[in-house]
Design a protein around this motif. Structure first.
Motif, PDB file in Angstrom:
ATOM      1  N   LEU A 177      -4.652   5.294   1.893  1.00 31.27           N
ATOM      2  CA  LEU A 177      -3.313   4.715   1.978  1.00 31.27           C
ATOM      3  C   LEU A 177      -2.399   5.682   2.707  1.00 31.27           C
ATOM      4  N   SER A 178      -1.424   5.117   3.441  1.00 28.06           N
ATOM      5  CA  SER A 178      -0.468   6.032   4.065  1.00 28.06           C
ATOM      6  C   SER A 178       0.864   5.908   3.346  1.00 28.06           C
ATOM      7  N   PHE A 179       1.456   7.037   3.051  1.00 32.64           N
ATOM      8  CA  PHE A 179       2.747   7.016   2.358  1.00 32.64           C
ATOM      9  C   PHE A 179       3.497   8.301   2.692  1.00 32.64           C
ATOM     10  N   LEU A 211      -8.490   8.064  -8.432  1.00 36.47           N
ATOM     11  CA  LEU A 211      -7.382   7.185  -8.028  1.00 36.47           C
ATOM     12  C   LEU A 211      -6.511   7.914  -6.994  1.00 36.47           C
ATOM     13  N   ALA A 212      -6.206   9.165  -7.299  1.00 38.41           N
ATOM     14  CA  ALA A 212      -5.419   9.966  -6.360  1.00 38.41           C
ATOM     15  C   ALA A 212      -6.214  10.242  -5.088  1.00 38.41           C
ATOM     16  N   PRO A 215       0.805  -1.224   0.000  1.00 33.26           N
ATOM     17  CA  PRO A 215       0.000   0.000   0.000  1.00 33.26           C
ATOM     18  C   PRO A 215       0.840   1.276   0.000  1.00 33.26           C
ATOM     19  N   SER A 216       1.934   1.290   0.778  1.00 34.37           N
ATOM     20  CA  SER A 216       2.710   2.531   0.860  1.00 34.37           C
ATOM     21  C   SER A 216       3.516   2.784  -0.420  1.00 34.37           C
ATOM     22  N   HIS A 217       3.653   1.779  -1.264  1.00 31.06           N
ATOM     23  CA  HIS A 217       4.348   1.988  -2.550  1.00 31.06           C
ATOM     24  C   HIS A 217       3.366   2.303  -3.667  1.00 31.06           C
ATOM     25  N   PHE A 250      -0.638   5.691  -7.717  1.00 31.12           N
ATOM     26  CA  PHE A 250      -1.997   6.221  -7.779  1.00 31.12           C
ATOM     27  C   PHE A 250      -2.027   7.751  -7.885  1.00 31.12           C
ATOM     28  N   VAL A 251      -1.136   8.400  -7.158  1.00 26.77           N
ATOM     29  CA  VAL A 251      -1.201   9.871  -7.179  1.00 26.77           C
ATOM     30  C   VAL A 251      -0.326  10.487  -8.269  1.00 26.77           C
ATOM     31  N   MET A 252       0.617   9.694  -8.810  1.00 31.45           N
ATOM     32  CA  MET A 252       1.576  10.271  -9.747  1.00 31.45           C
ATOM     33  C   MET A 252       0.949  10.958 -10.974  1.00 31.45           C
ATOM     34  N   ALA A 276       0.657   3.643  -3.565  1.00 28.03           N
ATOM     35  CA  ALA A 276       0.065   4.979  -3.428  1.00 28.03           C
ATOM     36  C   ALA A 276       0.723   5.978  -4.372  1.00 28.03           C
ATOM     37  N   TYR A 277       2.054   5.835  -4.553  1.00 26.46           N
ATOM     38  CA  TYR A 277       2.739   6.775  -5.450  1.00 26.46           C
ATOM     39  C   TYR A 277       2.269   6.620  -6.887  1.00 26.46           C
ATOM     40  N   TYR A 336      -8.448   8.431  -3.798  1.00 25.90           N
ATOM     41  CA  TYR A 336      -8.448   7.180  -3.022  1.00 25.90           C
ATOM     42  C   TYR A 336      -7.152   7.029  -2.225  1.00 25.90           C
ATOM     43  N   ALA A 337      -6.013   7.260  -2.891  1.00 27.97           N
ATOM     44  CA  ALA A 337      -4.725   7.114  -2.220  1.00 27.97           C
ATOM     45  C   ALA A 337      -4.629   8.084  -1.043  1.00 27.97           C
ATOM     46  N   PHE A 338      -5.088   9.312  -1.240  1.00 26.63           N
ATOM     47  CA  PHE A 338      -5.007  10.292  -0.154  1.00 26.63           C
ATOM     48  C   PHE A 338      -5.948   9.937   0.995  1.00 26.63           C
ATOM     49  N   VAL A 376      -1.880  12.456 -11.542  1.00 26.01           N
ATOM     50  CA  VAL A 376      -2.492  13.753 -11.245  1.00 26.01           C
ATOM     51  C   VAL A 376      -1.443  14.765 -10.813  1.00 26.01           C
TER      52      VAL A 376
END
Lengths: 295, 276
Positions: free
Chosen positions: B101-103, B93-94, A12-14, A19-21, A16-17, B96-98, A23
C-alpha cells in the motif's frame, strides 16, 4: 454514516494506517520510549518503586568510572567478544565450505549442527555443568583416564572463562554455518567450473572465489555476532553467576546484579550506557563503511 | 584412477572431521537423555558411567515434587503461543501495508521500525521493566507478552515476502469487491504461508528459550516459565538427577518442533541473515 466511515477506511492509502498502527504504537511504547528513558534513568538514584534520592546529575557516572567491578565487567565482555566471535565465524566458514554440496551426508550434518540452537541456555548450562562436573562429570573422568587429573572446569579463574566461550560457540556456531552456507550456495557455479578447468585446487577456489564473493554476508554476520556477544548474559547466569572471582562477570550480568539484585535502577541504567556506547560505535562504524562502499 | 583414490581419501577425511564435530554435539545430548532416566544414586557414583541398564522415572517424579515443573511447562506454552500468534498477525499486517500500500509517511515509519532493531534489549531492560511495572503488569501474562508483540524483524521478513507477489492480485480482488482487510487475510496471507510458518516457528522457539524477560518481570513461582524456573532451581540446589530431568523436559518440545520444522528454522535463520 456508517457506510461513509467504512468507505473512508477502505481506501488503501487510509487503511494502511490502521494496518501499521498497532506495531508502530507497540514499538514506540516498548522500545523507543524505554531507550529514551534509559538515558534519563541514568541521571537518577532510585529503586524499582521509583523511591530514592531522585535526580543526581552525573553522580552515577562518576561512581561508575571509579567502580572496579564495572571495568572488570567491561574487560570480560570485550575479551569474550574478541575470542568468541572470530572462533565462531572461522568454524562457521570452514564447516559451510565443507557442507556446500546438497548430499545426504551434508544434509545430515547440517541438521546436527543446528540442533543446539533450539536448546535454552538453561538446558545447555545444565548439560555442560554436569558433563564437566569436577567429581562425577564424564569429561573430567575421561581426562583423568588419559592422565590429566584434577581439572575443575567450572571453578578455575582463567579456565572457566574459556568454558563459557566454548559453550557459547557450541550453542550458536550452527547459525553462522547456516548463514554462510546459503550465501555460498548462491555463488554462481560457472565460476568454479572455469576455475576447475584452470586447474585450481578446491582450497584455492575457496579462498579466491567463495570468500570474496560472500564478503557482504561475512560482514553482516560479524556485526550481528559482535553485537550479540557483547550482550552475553544467559549462559553466565545459568553456569557461573559471574564466578569464580568475577572472572566471567560480563557487563550485562553486572547491570543485572546492580539493577535487580541490589535494586539500584538508576545506577544499573548508567552501567548499561557503557554497553550502549560500545554497540553504537560498532554500528555507526559498520554502516558508515557500508554507505561509503555503496557510493 | 590415481586421482579418484585421492578424491575418495579427501572425502573420507572430510567426513571424519564433520563426524568429530557432530560427536561434540551428540555425545552430551545423548548423555543427558540417559542421565534423565537413570537412578539418582548411580549419578553420584565414581567413576561415572556413560551407559546404564537401569532406567527409572524417579527423577521426573522428584522434580515434580520439588518445583511445579508442569505448571512451568503450561506457562511456557501460554507464553509461546500468546506472544507468537498475535505478534505474527500484527507484524505481518504492518509488513503487508509497507509492501503493497502507498501512504504518506511510509518511508519514515519504516525506517523508524528498522531503527528499533538496533536497540539492544539489555540496554533498555531497566526502563522497560519500570514501565511495565508501573502499568501494573508485573507478574502477569500481559506483562510477559505485550512488550514483545511488536517485532521489527517480522515486519521486515513479511514485507519482503509480500513484495514478491504479483501486482494484479489486489486489483482483481478489489474489482471483486473484497475489503482491504479481506484482501490481506483471504488472498495475500495464504500466499506467504512459508514465511508465516517460519516466523511462527522462530517466535515459539525464541519465547520458549527466553530467559531474561521472564526472569525480570515475574517473581511469583506460579508465573515461572520452564527456562527461567529451571534456572532458579539449579541455582538453589543442584540435584543431579532432577536437573537432568528438568533439562530433558525443557529440550524435548523444542526438539520435536525442530524435527518437524527444521526447514523453517534453517530458512528463517538464513534469510534473516542474508537480507541484512
Amino acid at each position: 454514516m456508517v457506510g461513509k466511515i467504512k468507505a473512508f477506511w477502505n481506501k488503501p492509502s487510509h487503511v494502511a494506517y490502521l494496518f501499521v498502527m498497532p506495531v508502530v504504537l507497540l514499538l514506540i511504547v516498548f522500545r523507543i520510549l524505554p531507550m529514551i528513558a534509559a538515558f534519563v534513568c541514568s541521571f537518577f538514584d532510585m529503586d524499582m518503586f521509583l523511591v530514592g534520592k531522585g535526580f543526581v546529575g552525573f553522580d552515577n557516572f562518576a561512581e561508575a568510572f571509579r567502580d572496579k567491578r564495572l571495568w572488570n565487567g567491561l574487560w570480560v565482555t570485550l575479551k569474550f567478544t574478541m575470542v568468541e566471535v572470530p572462533l565462531q565465524m572461522l568454524i562457521g566458514l570452514a564447516l559451510a565450505g565443507l557442507l556446500t554440496k546438497n548430499r545426504l551426508r551434508n544434509r545430515f550434518f547440517r541438521a546436527v549442527y543446528f540442533m543446539p540452537i533450539v536448546c535454552s541456555a538453561t538446558a545447555v548450562a545444565i548439560m555442560w555443568r554436569m558433563f564437566l562436573h569436577s567429581n562425577v562429570g564424564m569429561m573430567t573422568y575421561w581426562l583423568e583416564c588419559i592422565g590429566i587429573k584434577g581439572v575443575n572446569f567450572l571453578n578455575t579463574p582463567g579456565l572457566t572463562f574459556y568454558v563459557i566461550v566454548f559453550m557459547s560457540v557450541w550453542r550458536s556456531f550452527g547459525i553462522s554455518t547456516v548463514i554462510f552456507l546459503s550465501a555460498m550456495q548462491n555463488v554462481p557455479r560457472e565460476l568454479y567450473e572455469s576455475a576447475e578447468l584452470d586447474g585450481c585446487s578446491k582450497i584455492r577456489q575457496f579462498f579466491s572465489i567463495t570468500l570474496p564473493l560472500i564478503k557482504e554476508t561475512i560482514a553482516f554476520v560479524l556485526i550481528t555476532r559482535l553485537i550479540g556477544s557483547l550482550q552475553i548474559f544467559d549462559l553466565v547466569l545459568t553456569t557461573t553467576e559471574g564466578g569464580p572471582n568475577y572472572s566471567t562477570e560480563t557487563l550485562v550480568y553486572y547491570t543485572y546484579v546492580r539493577a535487580f539484585s541490589n535494586n539500584r535502577m538508576g545506577y544499573g541504567s548508567a552501567v548499561s550506557m557503557f554497553l550502549f556506547a560500545i554497540i553504537l560505535v560498532i554500528t555507526v562504524v559498520f554502516y558508515a563503511r557500508l554507505y561509503r562502499e555503496e557510493k | 584412477m590415481h586421482k579418484k583414490t585421492k578424491d575418495r581419501l579427501t572425502d573420507l577425511f572430510i567426513t571424519l572431521i564433520l563426524f568429530a564435530v557432530a560427536l561434540l554435539i551428540i555425545v552430551p545430548m545423548v548423555w543427558i537423555t540417559i542421565c534423565a532416566f537413570r537412578p539418582q544414586k548411580e549419578l553420584m557414583q565414581y567413576p561415572p558411567q556413560f551407559f546404564t541398564s537401569n532406567f527409572t522415572l524417579q527423577n521426573f517424579t522428584e522434580i515434580a515434587r520439588r518445583i511445579k515443573i508442569w505448571g512451568y511447562v503450561k506457562n511456557s506454552v501460554v507464553y509461546c503461543l500468546a506472544s507468537t500468534i498475535p505478534s505474527v498477525f500484527l507484524n505481518s499486517l504492518a509488513g503487508y501495508a509497507f509492501a503493497r500500500l502507498s501512504f504518506k509517511g511510509k518511508n519514515v515509519l519504516f525506517i523508524m521500525i528498522l531503527a528499533t532493531m538496533m536497540i539492544p534489549f539489555q540496554v533498555i531492560m531497566v526502563p522497560l521493566f519500570l514501565e511495565v511495572y508501573k502499568m501494573g503488569m508485573y507478574d502477569t501474562f500481559a506483562g510477559l507478552i505485550v512488550p514483545n508483540l511488536g517485532a521489527a524483524i517480522t515486519v521486515f521478513m513479511t514485507r519482503a515476502a509480500f513484495s514478491m507477489l504479483p501486482r494484479e492480485l489486489e486489483e482483481a480482488a478489489r474489482i471483486d469487491g473484497l475489503s482491504e482487510f479481506g484482501i490481506f487475510g483471504r488472498i495475500m496471507l495464504p500466499l506467504v504461508k512459508p514465511t508465516i510458518v517460519t516466523v511462527i516457528v522462530l517466535g515459539i522457539n525464541g519465547a520458549w528459550n527466553d530467559l531474561m524477560w521472564p526472569l525480570l518481570i515475574t517473581s511469583n513461582t506460579n508465573m515461572r516459565t520452564v527456562t527461567n524456573g529451571l534456572a532458579m532451581f539449579i541455582d538453589s540446589s543442584l540435584q543431579y538427577g532432577t536437573a537432568f530431568a528438568g533439562a530433558f523436559i525443557s529440550i524435548c518440545p523444542m526438539f520435536v518442533l525442530y524435527i518437524f520444522g527444521q526447514k523453517y528454522f534453517v530458512e528463517g535463520t538464513a534469510s534473516s541473515g542474508l537480507k541484512g
